[in-house]
Design a protein around this motif. Structure first.
Motif, PDB file in Angstrom:
ATOM      1  N   ILE A  32      -1.351   5.532  -5.498  1.00 63.07           N
ATOM      2  CA  ILE A  32      -0.112   6.302  -5.334  1.00 63.07           C
ATOM      3  C   ILE A  32       0.949   5.430  -4.675  1.00 63.07           C
ATOM      4  O   ILE A  32       2.107   5.403  -5.094  1.00 63.07           O
ATOM      5  CB  ILE A  32      -0.356   7.582  -4.500  1.00 63.07           C
ATOM      6  CG1 ILE A  32      -1.336   8.507  -5.211  1.00 63.07           C
ATOM      7  CG2 ILE A  32       0.963   8.304  -4.214  1.00 63.07           C
ATOM      8  CD1 ILE A  32      -1.832   9.661  -4.363  1.00 63.07           C
ATOM      9  N   SER A  33       0.534   4.693  -3.663  1.00 61.83           N
ATOM     10  CA  SER A  33       1.441   3.804  -2.941  1.00 61.83           C
ATOM     11  C   SER A  33       2.067   2.776  -3.887  1.00 61.83           C
ATOM     12  O   SER A  33       3.277   2.550  -3.864  1.00 61.83           O
ATOM     13  CB  SER A  33       0.677   3.099  -1.812  1.00 61.83           C
ATOM     14  OG  SER A  33       1.453   2.085  -1.240  1.00 61.83           O
ATOM     15  N   GLU A  34       1.235   2.174  -4.717  1.00 59.99           N
ATOM     16  CA  GLU A  34       1.731   1.152  -5.650  1.00 59.99           C
ATOM     17  C   GLU A  34       2.635   1.767  -6.717  1.00 59.99           C
ATOM     18  O   GLU A  34       3.679   1.205  -7.044  1.00 59.99           O
ATOM     19  CB  GLU A  34       0.555   0.422  -6.300  1.00 59.99           C
ATOM     20  CG  GLU A  34      -0.185  -0.469  -5.325  1.00 59.99           C
ATOM     21  CD  GLU A  34      -1.482  -1.035  -5.893  1.00 59.99           C
ATOM     22  OE1 GLU A  34      -1.879  -0.668  -7.028  1.00 59.99           O
ATOM     23  OE2 GLU A  34      -2.105  -1.854  -5.184  1.00 59.99           O
ATOM     24  N   LYS A  35       2.237   2.906  -7.249  1.00 60.19           N
ATOM     25  CA  LYS A  35       3.007   3.534  -8.325  1.00 60.19           C
ATOM     26  C   LYS A  35       4.361   4.036  -7.842  1.00 60.19           C
ATOM     27  O   LYS A  35       5.367   3.890  -8.531  1.00 60.19           O
ATOM     28  CB  LYS A  35       2.198   4.689  -8.921  1.00 60.19           C
ATOM     29  CG  LYS A  35       2.852   5.361 -10.082  1.00 60.19           C
ATOM     30  CD  LYS A  35       2.904   4.459 -11.297  1.00 60.19           C
ATOM     31  CE  LYS A  35       3.472   5.225 -12.482  1.00 60.19           C
ATOM     32  NZ  LYS A  35       3.646   4.409 -13.652  1.00 60.19           N
ATOM     33  N   LEU A  36       4.392   4.618  -6.649  1.00 61.59           N
ATOM     34  CA  LEU A  36       5.630   5.221  -6.138  1.00 61.59           C
ATOM     35  C   LEU A  36       6.415   4.310  -5.197  1.00 61.59           C
ATOM     36  O   LEU A  36       7.529   4.653  -4.805  1.00 61.59           O
ATOM     37  CB  LEU A  36       5.314   6.548  -5.437  1.00 61.59           C
ATOM     38  CG  LEU A  36       4.651   7.623  -6.296  1.00 61.59           C
ATOM     39  CD1 LEU A  36       4.391   8.880  -5.466  1.00 61.59           C
ATOM     40  CD2 LEU A  36       5.488   7.953  -7.517  1.00 61.59           C
ATOM     41  N   GLY A  37       5.810   3.193  -4.796  1.00 60.19           N
ATOM     42  CA  GLY A  37       6.505   2.278  -3.889  1.00 60.19           C
ATOM     43  C   GLY A  37       6.664   2.832  -2.487  1.00 60.19           C
ATOM     44  O   GLY A  37       7.681   2.631  -1.835  1.00 60.19           O
ATOM     45  N   SER A  39       4.849   3.240   1.398  1.00 60.69           N
ATOM     46  CA  SER A  39       3.889   2.617   2.307  1.00 60.69           C
ATOM     47  C   SER A  39       2.570   3.395   2.344  1.00 60.69           C
ATOM     48  O   SER A  39       2.560   4.619   2.475  1.00 60.69           O
ATOM     49  CB  SER A  39       4.493   2.553   3.708  1.00 60.69           C
ATOM     50  OG  SER A  39       3.508   2.429   4.687  1.00 60.69           O
ATOM     51  N   LYS A  40       1.467   2.662   2.257  1.00 61.93           N
ATOM     52  CA  LYS A  40       0.129   3.265   2.307  1.00 61.93           C
ATOM     53  C   LYS A  40      -0.083   4.004   3.627  1.00 61.93           C
ATOM     54  O   LYS A  40      -0.609   5.117   3.663  1.00 61.93           O
ATOM     55  CB  LYS A  40      -0.926   2.174   2.132  1.00 61.93           C
ATOM     56  CG  LYS A  40      -2.350   2.641   2.255  1.00 61.93           C
ATOM     57  CD  LYS A  40      -3.298   1.438   2.182  1.00 61.93           C
ATOM     58  CE  LYS A  40      -4.689   1.795   2.584  1.00 61.93           C
ATOM     59  NZ  LYS A  40      -4.942   1.807   4.002  1.00 61.93           N
ATOM     60  N   ILE A  41       0.338   3.401   4.719  1.00 57.97           N
ATOM     61  CA  ILE A  41       0.164   4.003   6.041  1.00 57.97           C
ATOM     62  C   ILE A  41       0.967   5.310   6.131  1.00 57.97           C
ATOM     63  O   ILE A  41       0.487   6.311   6.662  1.00 57.97           O
ATOM     64  CB  ILE A  41       0.583   3.011   7.151  1.00 57.97           C
ATOM     65  CG1 ILE A  41      -0.394   1.832   7.167  1.00 57.97           C
ATOM     66  CG2 ILE A  41       0.642   3.682   8.512  1.00 57.97           C
ATOM     67  CD1 ILE A  41       0.045   0.663   8.000  1.00 57.97           C
ATOM     68  N   TYR A  42       2.155   5.300   5.578  1.00 57.75           N
ATOM     69  CA  TYR A  42       2.993   6.495   5.573  1.00 57.75           C
ATOM     70  C   TYR A  42       2.339   7.596   4.748  1.00 57.75           C
ATOM     71  O   TYR A  42       2.308   8.759   5.142  1.00 57.75           O
ATOM     72  CB  TYR A  42       4.366   6.124   5.014  1.00 57.75           C
ATOM     73  CG  TYR A  42       5.500   6.954   5.551  1.00 57.75           C
ATOM     74  CD1 TYR A  42       5.892   6.864   6.873  1.00 57.75           C
ATOM     75  CD2 TYR A  42       6.181   7.833   4.725  1.00 57.75           C
ATOM     76  CE1 TYR A  42       6.938   7.622   7.371  1.00 57.75           C
ATOM     77  CE2 TYR A  42       7.227   8.593   5.207  1.00 57.75           C
ATOM     78  CZ  TYR A  42       7.600   8.481   6.534  1.00 57.75           C
ATOM     79  OH  TYR A  42       8.630   9.237   7.011  1.00 57.75           O
ATOM     80  N   LEU A  43       1.807   7.224   3.588  1.00 58.72           N
ATOM     81  CA  LEU A  43       1.138   8.214   2.732  1.00 58.72           C
ATOM     82  C   LEU A  43      -0.101   8.796   3.404  1.00 58.72           C
ATOM     83  O   LEU A  43      -0.414   9.966   3.218  1.00 58.72           O
ATOM     84  CB  LEU A  43       0.757   7.588   1.395  1.00 58.72           C
ATOM     85  CG  LEU A  43       1.861   7.520   0.359  1.00 58.72           C
ATOM     86  CD1 LEU A  43       1.383   6.776  -0.884  1.00 58.72           C
ATOM     87  CD2 LEU A  43       2.366   8.900  -0.016  1.00 58.72           C
TER      88      LEU A  43
END
Length: 147
Positions: A32-37, A39-43
């Motif tokens: 999801i992080s990569e697709k939507l741009g 931050s992983k930590i934020y997600l």
């Protein structure tokens, strides 16, 4: 009303999960992080709130990730935003302690109707409505015009 970045990211991530709902496969935060741009930590923070609100299910393990807890047509924008935005329906502080009648009048004529309308509007927007709008936008963007 102002929606925070966390709220907007929550709606976007839930829409992404809704897009992939039919597959039944869990989606990782990394994908999801990569697709939507985002931050992983934020997600991770966002999904913690969504999980607490029972909007997503978490599957552990190497094939794990997140899935919607209900069908896209059963999850509203209000469900998502109210689980993330702590101040979405926060009661306003009184305008003046010296004029309680003004505070009651403002609440009756301004703030309560506004809150009710916001809740109603957001409750009427479902994830599948967002997916339909997304498809329509993609179709409009793919049109070629010949002159």
């Amino acid at each position: 009303m102002k929606i925070s970045a966390k709220g907007r990211y929550g709606v976007a991530a839930m829409t992404y999960l809704a897009r992939n709902y039919a597959s039944g496969a869990p989606i990782t935060i990394i994908s999801i992080s990569e697709k939507l741009g985002i931050s992983k930590i934020y997600l991770e923070q966002v999904f913690s709130l969504l999980k607490r609100a029972n909007l997503v299910n978490s599957i552990k393990g190497s094939q794990g990730g997140y899935q919607l807890a209900r069908e896209p047509r059963a999850i509203s924008a209000y469900d998502i935003l109210s689980s993330i935005e702590l101040s979405l329906m926060e009661k306003a502080a009184p305008a003046s302690d010296k004029m309680p009648e003004l505070n009651r009048a403002l609440a009756t004529k301004v703030f309560t109707p506004l809150d009710d309308n916001i809740k109603e509007t957001l409750s009427n927007v479902r994830l599948d409505d967002i997916l339909t709008a997304l498809d329509a936008q993609k179709d409009a963007d793919s049109l070629m015009y010949f002159i």
